[in-house]
Design an enzyme around this catalytic site. Structure first.
Site, PDB file in Angstrom:
ATOM      1  N   ILE A  81      27.848  23.986  14.584  1.00 47.70           N
ATOM      2  CA  ILE A  81      28.484  22.635  14.723  1.00 47.70           C
ATOM      3  C   ILE A  81      29.790  23.022  13.836  1.00 47.70           C
ATOM      4  CG2 ILE A  81      27.640  21.534  12.775  1.00 47.70           C
ATOM      5  CD1 ILE A  81      27.648  19.093  14.540  1.00 47.70           C
ATOM      6  N   ALA A  82      30.912  22.664  14.578  1.00 43.71           N
ATOM      7  CA  ALA A  82      32.247  22.811  13.973  1.00 43.71           C
ATOM      8  C   ALA A  82      33.300  21.837  14.313  1.00 43.71           C
ATOM      9  CB  ALA A  82      32.724  24.317  14.459  1.00 43.71           C
ATOM     10  N   GLU A 115      19.904  26.161   9.961  1.00 41.09           N
ATOM     11  CA  GLU A 115      20.346  26.840   8.813  1.00 41.09           C
ATOM     12  C   GLU A 115      21.496  26.747   8.337  1.00 41.09           C
ATOM     13  OE1 GLU A 115      18.263  30.287  10.252  1.00 41.09           O
ATOM     14  OE2 GLU A 115      16.409  29.750   9.179  1.00 41.09           O
ATOM     15  N   ASN A 120      27.557  24.500   1.554  1.00 42.14           N
ATOM     16  CA  ASN A 120      28.178  23.812   2.562  1.00 42.14           C
ATOM     17  C   ASN A 120      28.343  22.459   2.509  1.00 42.14           C
ATOM     18  OD1 ASN A 120      29.479  23.200   4.904  1.00 42.14           O
ATOM     19  ND2 ASN A 120      29.045  25.215   6.187  1.00 42.14           N
ATOM     20  N   TYR A 126      24.145  16.649   7.435  1.00 41.85           N
ATOM     21  CA  TYR A 126      22.782  16.690   7.936  1.00 41.85           C
ATOM     22  C   TYR A 126      21.958  15.763   7.332  1.00 41.85           C
ATOM     23  CZ  TYR A 126      24.661  21.306   9.819  1.00 41.85           C
ATOM     24  OH  TYR A 126      25.388  22.191  10.375  1.00 41.85           O
TER      25      TYR A 126
HETATM   26  C1  LIG Z   1      30.673  20.287   8.846  1.00 42.85           C
HETATM   27  C2  LIG Z   1      31.624  19.640   9.778  1.00 42.85           C
HETATM   28  C3  LIG Z   1      31.229  20.003  11.187  1.00 42.85           C
HETATM   29  C4  LIG Z   1      31.846  18.140   9.447  1.00 42.85           C
HETATM   30  O1  LIG Z   1      32.680  17.660  10.753  1.00 42.85           O
HETATM   31  P1  LIG Z   1      33.436  16.122  10.364  1.00 42.85           P
HETATM   32  O2  LIG Z   1      33.875  15.645  11.578  1.00 42.85           O
HETATM   33  O3  LIG Z   1      34.461  16.345   9.445  1.00 42.85           O
HETATM   34  O4  LIG Z   1      32.211  15.277   9.669  1.00 42.85           O
HETATM   35  P2  LIG Z   1      32.277  13.652   9.526  1.00 42.85           P
HETATM   36  O5  LIG Z   1      33.343  13.121   9.504  1.00 42.85           O
HETATM   37  O6  LIG Z   1      31.267  13.283  10.705  1.00 42.85           O
HETATM   38  O7  LIG Z   1      31.524  13.327   8.035  1.00 42.85           O
HETATM   39  C5  LIG Z   1      30.312  13.604   8.208  1.00 42.85           C
HETATM   40  C6  LIG Z   1      29.972  13.723   6.586  1.00 42.85           C
HETATM   41  O8  LIG Z   1      30.014  15.175   6.088  1.00 42.85           O
HETATM   42  C7  LIG Z   1      30.650  15.038   4.720  1.00 42.85           C
HETATM   43  N1  LIG Z   1      31.439  16.176   5.056  1.00 42.85           N
HETATM   44  C8  LIG Z   1      31.528  17.238   5.845  1.00 42.85           C
HETATM   45  N2  LIG Z   1      32.406  18.182   5.854  1.00 42.85           N
HETATM   46  C9  LIG Z   1      32.770  18.190   4.711  1.00 42.85           C
HETATM   47  C10 LIG Z   1      33.801  18.635   4.137  1.00 42.85           C
HETATM   48  N3  LIG Z   1      34.255  19.953   4.456  1.00 42.85           N
HETATM   49  N4  LIG Z   1      34.194  18.307   2.741  1.00 42.85           N
HETATM   50  C11 LIG Z   1      33.524  17.320   2.174  1.00 42.85           C
HETATM   51  N5  LIG Z   1      32.726  16.699   2.813  1.00 42.85           N
HETATM   52  C12 LIG Z   1      32.383  16.807   4.170  1.00 42.85           C
HETATM   53  C13 LIG Z   1      31.467  14.025   4.951  1.00 42.85           C
HETATM   54  O9  LIG Z   1      32.114  13.355   3.606  1.00 42.85           O
HETATM   55  C14 LIG Z   1      30.508  12.895   5.517  1.00 42.85           C
HETATM   56  O10 LIG Z   1      29.670  12.147   4.754  1.00 42.85           O
HETATM   57  P3  LIG Z   1      29.993  10.797   4.161  1.00 42.85           P
HETATM   58  O11 LIG Z   1      30.232  10.058   5.350  1.00 42.85           O
HETATM   59  O12 LIG Z   1      28.889  10.605   3.501  1.00 42.85           O
HETATM   60  O13 LIG Z   1      31.271  10.518   3.496  1.00 42.85           O
HETATM   61  C15 LIG Z   1      33.158  20.385   9.563  1.00 42.85           C
HETATM   62  O14 LIG Z   1      33.456  20.057   8.029  1.00 42.85           O
HETATM   63  C16 LIG Z   1      33.310  21.701   9.865  1.00 42.85           C
HETATM   64  O15 LIG Z   1      33.800  22.118  11.055  1.00 42.85           O
HETATM   65  N6  LIG Z   1      32.942  22.662   8.930  1.00 42.85           N
HETATM   66  C17 LIG Z   1      33.241  24.247   9.155  1.00 42.85           C
HETATM   67  C18 LIG Z   1      32.167  24.672   9.974  1.00 42.85           C
HETATM   68  C19 LIG Z   1      30.621  24.306   9.362  1.00 42.85           C
HETATM   69  O16 LIG Z   1      30.616  24.802   8.080  1.00 42.85           O
HETATM   70  N7  LIG Z   1      29.693  24.024  10.056  1.00 42.85           N
HETATM   71  C20 LIG Z   1      28.344  23.946   9.535  1.00 42.85           C
HETATM   72  C21 LIG Z   1      27.641  25.123   9.584  1.00 42.85           C
HETATM   73  S1  LIG Z   1      27.228  25.742  11.318  1.00 42.85           S
END
Ligand SMILES: CC(C)(COP(=O)(O)OP(=O)(O)OC[C@H]1O[C@@H](n2cnc3c(N)ncnc32)[C@H](O)[C@@H]1OP(=O)(O)O)[C@@H](O)C(=O)NCCC(=O)NCCS
Length: 158
Positions: A81-82, A115, A120, A126
């Site tokens: 997911i990204a 996983e 992260n 999650y």
């Molecule tokens: C993880 C990811 C998909 C989250 O997407 P997003 O659209 O920013 O997430 P949301 O806006 O829906 O936030 C969801 C929650 O996760 C937290 N969160 C997610 N990514 C975060 C980050 N990089 N830093 C801080 N908090 C983060 C948010 O604080 C939020 O929690 P809260 O509502 O309790 O504050 C995005 O950060 C990403 O693409 N990361 C890189 C890829 C990755 O590591 N994917 C997961 C493994 S496959």
């Protein structure tokens, strides 16, 4: 007087012709240090497989994010997911994850798992959506400089 309405987020199914969009988000979203991102060849290889679903989150003309999942009978795994950094922190990841859960439930899955690298920030995403940590795989990810990182296994029963 003019007003600009927020552009709604649309989550829809993608396919083989979405690979450019997927790789744009993949490259921008993942920190290369940790070795979590997939290559284009890995994505192209898994997309035609049975039970594999690619979902794209779109805001207007922009691809905000994607998810990739695989279901086998009543087990479904969230493979990736990204969210593109331009759209981060606006709930896109949460919407993609909720859609994954809803779609897999509709398809007959009862056990969801994934996983994720220990440390992260996605772990919080999650947990917020109901996943629990059920295990750890030592040295699962290999970063660009050879450093190893543990993976957490997370699960949700639906
Ligand atoms: C993880 C990811 C998909 C989250 O997407 P997003 O659209 O920013 O997430 P949301 O806006 O829906 O936030 C969801 C929650 O996760 C937290 N969160 C997610 N990514 C975060 C980050 N990089 N830093 C801080 N908090 C983060 C948010 O604080 C939020 O929690 P809260 O509502 O309790 O504050 C995005 O950060 C990403 O693409 N990361 C890189 C890829 C990755 O590591 N994917 C997961 C493994 S496959």
């Amino acid at each position: 007087m003019s007003s600009t309405a927020p552009v709604p987020l649309v989550v829809e199914r993608g396919g083989g012709d979405s690979l450019d969009d997927v790789m744009d988000v993949m490259t921008a979203a993942f920190d290369r240090r940790f070795g979590e991102a997939w290559t284009r060849a890995q994505c192209a290889g898994i997309l035609p497989m049975a039970g594999v679903t690619l979902m794209l989150a779109r805001r207007g003309d922009e691809i905000a994010g994607f998810s990739l999942a695989r279901r086998i009978l009543d087990e479904a795994e969230l493979l990736l997911i990204a969210v593109h950094p331009d759209h981060a922190g606006t709930g896109t990841g949460t919407q993609l994850l909720k859609r994954f859960i809803a779609d897999q439930q509709m398809a007959g899955a009862h056990n969801l798992h994934l996983e994720v690298r220990d440390g992260n920030p996605a772990v919080r995403l999650y947990r917020n959506t109901g996943f629990d940590i059920i295990g750890r795989r030592s040295n699962y990810y290999r970063g660009t400089d050879g450093e190893r990182f543990d993976a957490l296994t997370m699960a949700l029963r639906i």
